[in-house]
Design a protein around this motif. Sequence first.
Motif, PDB file in Angstrom:
ATOM      1  N   ARG A  88       0.803  -1.215   0.000  1.00 29.17           N
ATOM      2  CA  ARG A  88       0.000   0.000   0.000  1.00 29.17           C
ATOM      3  C   ARG A  88       0.836   1.265   0.000  1.00 29.17           C
ATOM      4  O   ARG A  88       0.472   2.271  -0.623  1.00 29.17           O
ATOM      5  CB  ARG A  88      -0.926   0.022   1.216  1.00 29.17           C
ATOM      6  N   LYS A  89       1.958   1.265   0.717  1.00 25.38           N
ATOM      7  CA  LYS A  89       2.736   2.494   0.891  1.00 25.38           C
ATOM      8  C   LYS A  89       4.105   2.456   0.218  1.00 25.38           C
ATOM      9  O   LYS A  89       4.606   3.495  -0.229  1.00 25.38           O
ATOM     10  CB  LYS A  89       2.915   2.786   2.378  1.00 25.38           C
ATOM     11  N   ALA A  90       4.733   1.270   0.179  1.00 26.99           N
ATOM     12  CA  ALA A  90       6.077   1.190  -0.396  1.00 26.99           C
ATOM     13  C   ALA A  90       6.055   0.799  -1.872  1.00 26.99           C
ATOM     14  O   ALA A  90       7.098   0.832  -2.532  1.00 26.99           O
ATOM     15  CB  ALA A  90       6.924   0.190   0.393  1.00 26.99           C
ATOM     16  N   GLY A  91       4.893   0.391  -2.387  1.00 26.46           N
ATOM     17  CA  GLY A  91       4.765   0.170  -3.821  1.00 26.46           C
ATOM     18  C   GLY A  91       5.206  -1.179  -4.342  1.00 26.46           C
ATOM     19  O   GLY A  91       5.327  -1.353  -5.565  1.00 26.46           O
ATOM     20  N   PHE A  92       5.428  -2.157  -3.484  1.00 26.82           N
ATOM     21  CA  PHE A  92       5.810  -3.482  -3.974  1.00 26.82           C
ATOM     22  C   PHE A  92       4.562  -4.161  -4.562  1.00 26.82           C
ATOM     23  O   PHE A  92       3.505  -4.215  -3.920  1.00 26.82           O
ATOM     24  CB  PHE A  92       6.402  -4.326  -2.847  1.00 26.82           C
TER      25      PHE A  92
ATOM     26  N   LEU B 277       3.351  -9.099  -2.040  1.00 25.19           N
ATOM     27  CA  LEU B 277       3.907  -9.185  -0.703  1.00 25.19           C
ATOM     28  C   LEU B 277       4.834 -10.391  -0.605  1.00 25.19           C
ATOM     29  O   LEU B 277       4.471 -11.491  -1.040  1.00 25.19           O
ATOM     30  CB  LEU B 277       2.790  -9.310   0.335  1.00 25.19           C
ATOM     31  N   PRO B 278       6.014 -10.208  -0.019  1.00 22.52           N
ATOM     32  CA  PRO B 278       6.941 -11.338   0.094  1.00 22.52           C
ATOM     33  C   PRO B 278       6.528 -12.297   1.203  1.00 22.52           C
ATOM     34  O   PRO B 278       5.905 -11.895   2.189  1.00 22.52           O
ATOM     35  CB  PRO B 278       8.266 -10.657   0.434  1.00 22.52           C
ATOM     36  N   ASP B 279       6.838 -13.557   1.003  1.00 22.99           N
ATOM     37  CA  ASP B 279       6.785 -14.511   2.101  1.00 22.99           C
ATOM     38  C   ASP B 279       7.753 -13.988   3.163  1.00 22.99           C
ATOM     39  O   ASP B 279       8.856 -13.540   2.833  1.00 22.99           O
ATOM     40  CB  ASP B 279       7.243 -15.879   1.583  1.00 22.99           C
ATOM     41  N   PRO B 280       7.388 -13.972   4.454  1.00 16.22           N
ATOM     42  CA  PRO B 280       8.314 -13.469   5.476  1.00 16.22           C
ATOM     43  C   PRO B 280       9.708 -14.094   5.388  1.00 16.22           C
ATOM     44  O   PRO B 280      10.712 -13.434   5.681  1.00 16.22           O
ATOM     45  CB  PRO B 280       7.619 -13.858   6.782  1.00 16.22           C
ATOM     46  N   ARG B 281       9.780 -15.340   4.953  1.00 13.16           N
ATOM     47  CA  ARG B 281      11.081 -16.011   4.851  1.00 13.16           C
ATOM     48  C   ARG B 281      11.928 -15.431   3.726  1.00 13.16           C
ATOM     49  O   ARG B 281      13.142 -15.654   3.681  1.00 13.16           O
ATOM     50  CB  ARG B 281      10.875 -17.516   4.651  1.00 13.16           C
ATOM     51  N   ASN B 282      11.300 -14.680   2.806  1.00 13.82           N
ATOM     52  CA  ASN B 282      12.026 -14.075   1.688  1.00 13.82           C
ATOM     53  C   ASN B 282      12.159 -12.558   1.848  1.00 13.82           C
ATOM     54  O   ASN B 282      12.482 -11.859   0.889  1.00 13.82           O
ATOM     55  CB  ASN B 282      11.306 -14.379   0.370  1.00 13.82           C
ATOM     56  N   LEU B 283      11.900 -12.068   3.048  1.00 16.00           N
ATOM     57  CA  LEU B 283      12.029 -10.630   3.296  1.00 16.00           C
ATOM     58  C   LEU B 283      13.460 -10.194   3.028  1.00 16.00           C
ATOM     59  O   LEU B 283      14.423 -10.850   3.463  1.00 16.00           O
ATOM     60  CB  LEU B 283      11.653 -10.316   4.746  1.00 16.00           C
TER      61      LEU B 283
ATOM     62  N   GLN C 108      16.498  -6.835   2.422  1.00 17.30           N
ATOM     63  CA  GLN C 108      16.886  -5.515   2.913  1.00 17.30           C
ATOM     64  C   GLN C 108      16.158  -4.406   2.163  1.00 17.30           C
ATOM     65  O   GLN C 108      15.855  -3.359   2.731  1.00 17.30           O
ATOM     66  CB  GLN C 108      18.407  -5.329   2.787  1.00 17.30           C
ATOM     67  N   LYS C 109      15.850  -4.653   0.866  1.00 15.76           N
ATOM     68  CA  LYS C 109      15.151  -3.624   0.091  1.00 15.76           C
ATOM     69  C   LYS C 109      13.768  -3.335   0.698  1.00 15.76           C
ATOM     70  O   LYS C 109      13.305  -2.192   0.667  1.00 15.76           O
ATOM     71  CB  LYS C 109      15.016  -4.059  -1.358  1.00 15.76           C
ATOM     72  N   HIS C 110      13.134  -4.372   1.254  1.00 15.12           N
ATOM     73  CA  HIS C 110      11.819  -4.178   1.868  1.00 15.12           C
ATOM     74  C   HIS C 110      11.931  -3.334   3.143  1.00 15.12           C
ATOM     75  O   HIS C 110      11.143  -2.416   3.373  1.00 15.12           O
ATOM     76  CB  HIS C 110      11.189  -5.534   2.200  1.00 15.12           C
ATOM     77  N   VAL C 111      12.922  -3.665   3.956  1.00 14.03           N
ATOM     78  CA  VAL C 111      13.105  -2.936   5.216  1.00 14.03           C
ATOM     79  C   VAL C 111      13.480  -1.486   4.933  1.00 14.03           C
ATOM     80  O   VAL C 111      12.924  -0.555   5.523  1.00 14.03           O
ATOM     81  CB  VAL C 111      14.182  -3.622   6.087  1.00 14.03           C
ATOM     82  N   GLN C 112      14.429  -1.284   4.012  1.00 12.93           N
ATOM     83  CA  GLN C 112      14.875   0.069   3.693  1.00 12.93           C
ATOM     84  C   GLN C 112      13.728   0.905   3.151  1.00 12.93           C
ATOM     85  O   GLN C 112      13.564   2.084   3.510  1.00 12.93           O
ATOM     86  CB  GLN C 112      16.005   0.012   2.656  1.00 12.93           C
ATOM     87  N   ALA C 113      12.886   0.292   2.304  1.00 15.57           N
ATOM     88  CA  ALA C 113      11.760   1.030   1.731  1.00 15.57           C
ATOM     89  C   ALA C 113      10.776   1.461   2.809  1.00 15.57           C
ATOM     90  O   ALA C 113      10.256   2.587   2.779  1.00 15.57           O
ATOM     91  CB  ALA C 113      11.058   0.156   0.690  1.00 15.57           C
TER      92      ALA C 113
ATOM     93  N   PRO D 102      19.261 -14.177  12.847  1.00 12.92           N
ATOM     94  CA  PRO D 102      19.435 -13.213  13.949  1.00 12.92           C
ATOM     95  C   PRO D 102      20.128 -11.919  13.572  1.00 12.92           C
ATOM     96  O   PRO D 102      19.938 -10.905  14.220  1.00 12.92           O
ATOM     97  CB  PRO D 102      20.262 -14.008  14.969  1.00 12.92           C
ATOM     98  N   GLY D 103      20.953 -11.910  12.511  1.00 17.77           N
ATOM     99  CA  GLY D 103      21.673 -10.686  12.161  1.00 17.77           C
ATOM    100  C   GLY D 103      21.072  -9.947  10.985  1.00 17.77           C
ATOM    101  O   GLY D 103      21.683  -9.001  10.472  1.00 17.77           O
ATOM    102  N   PHE D 104      19.882 -10.346  10.566  1.00 19.48           N
ATOM    103  CA  PHE D 104      19.308  -9.785   9.337  1.00 19.48           C
ATOM    104  C   PHE D 104      18.989  -8.302   9.471  1.00 19.48           C
ATOM    105  O   PHE D 104      19.298  -7.505   8.594  1.00 19.48           O
ATOM    106  CB  PHE D 104      18.049 -10.565   8.948  1.00 19.48           C
ATOM    107  N   ILE D 105      18.343  -7.914  10.558  1.00 17.26           N
ATOM    108  CA  ILE D 105      18.021  -6.497  10.753  1.00 17.26           C
ATOM    109  C   ILE D 105      19.251  -5.786  11.300  1.00 17.26           C
ATOM    110  O   ILE D 105      19.760  -6.119  12.362  1.00 17.26           O
ATOM    111  CB  ILE D 105      16.822  -6.326  11.703  1.00 17.26           C
ATOM    112  N   ARG D 106      19.720  -4.816  10.555  1.00 13.29           N
ATOM    113  CA  ARG D 106      20.949  -4.102  10.903  1.00 13.29           C
ATOM    114  C   ARG D 106      20.680  -3.034  11.967  1.00 13.29           C
ATOM    115  O   ARG D 106      19.542  -2.771  12.337  1.00 13.29           O
ATOM    116  CB  ARG D 106      21.543  -3.445   9.655  1.00 13.29           C
TER     117      ARG D 106
END
Length: 340
Positions: free
Chosen positions: A43-47, A50-56, A58-63, A95-99
């Motif tokens: 709705r807001k980031a324009g993807f 929607l990705p499967d959470p297991r395929n999340l 960095q581009k999704h988080v940054q957006a 565990p280290g995915f989110i910077r």
Amino acid sequence: MRVLEVLLELFNARHTALEKTVSHKTRQERANFLRRFFRDLGRKAGFPSLPDPRNLGQKHVQAMVQVWQREQLAPATIQTYLSFLRGLASWMGKPGFIRKPEHYGLVPSEFQRHENAQRDKSWAAHGVDVDAALAQVESFDARIAASMRLMDALALRRKESVTFRPFQDVVPFAFTGLSEGSGRADVYVRIKGKGGRVRWLPVQTQEQRDAVAKARALAGSRDAHMGDPAHSLKSNLRRLDYAMRKFGFTGGGRGVTMHGLRHGRLQAIYEEIAGEPAPVCGGGSADPAQDRAARLVVSRTAGHARLRAAAAYLGGPGPRRTGQHPAGFEPGDGTSAKTG
């Protein structure tokens, strides 16, 4: 979204970093955020999908961080959101995915919280007479006044004061299960706080005894709590909040909140043990051993597991003389304490 619901079902009760469960409030906030996060990717980031959470990625988080910045969310709020995502990543073995927040363009000075109290939030510091205020509230709702009296006398949180059962939760020291020789009073109150943690508080002063007596006089039965039995906990908490606004006990009114009652009691405990006011109240030169002992009692009374949490009510400790440490202090280890 189905995968997300499975993950929430399996892991949402867990603490992100510690071997314990989290409160129902935290579970609800985390679940609501994660569901909204994935919806907002479209709705807001324009993807487009929607990705499967297991395929999340960095581009999704940054957006989404950029979306939050455009919406002018507070940096501390974005930090909380990243913490929720960090928990999600740990559930999936990443565990280290989110910077760190800096990686996403956040400035440390903006999102870092100050654990040390910067100002005195007690009612006394703002010239508010607690007894006179309680008399006002009592004319409106005696139960709410009794809850506030418990906050003031025993340093209870808002919810703790409403769910307090003045008969069942008040017991002789022998029934507390605390170690022999650790008793500071003949009677203790049992408080179930955040995360279901139980702490025992000694009833030592006449003010505390009066608060318990007032509560008992209003309880309709031996298993009754301080809320109106005709209403839910949520409704009772809303009415308490309404009373605070009605009588001006807000930051924009008299400059105080109900949490300030808790601050005042914890500051009084510190002063009694340390022999001088807390740093946030103008003190700060207490003997280091006394300062640490006082902070330990304050932390446990407040229901916190970490010694340094006391600084949120007292301010930071005063400067120590070079080479001097409080009794029992070992450099590098000494800030944690388990809640009784």
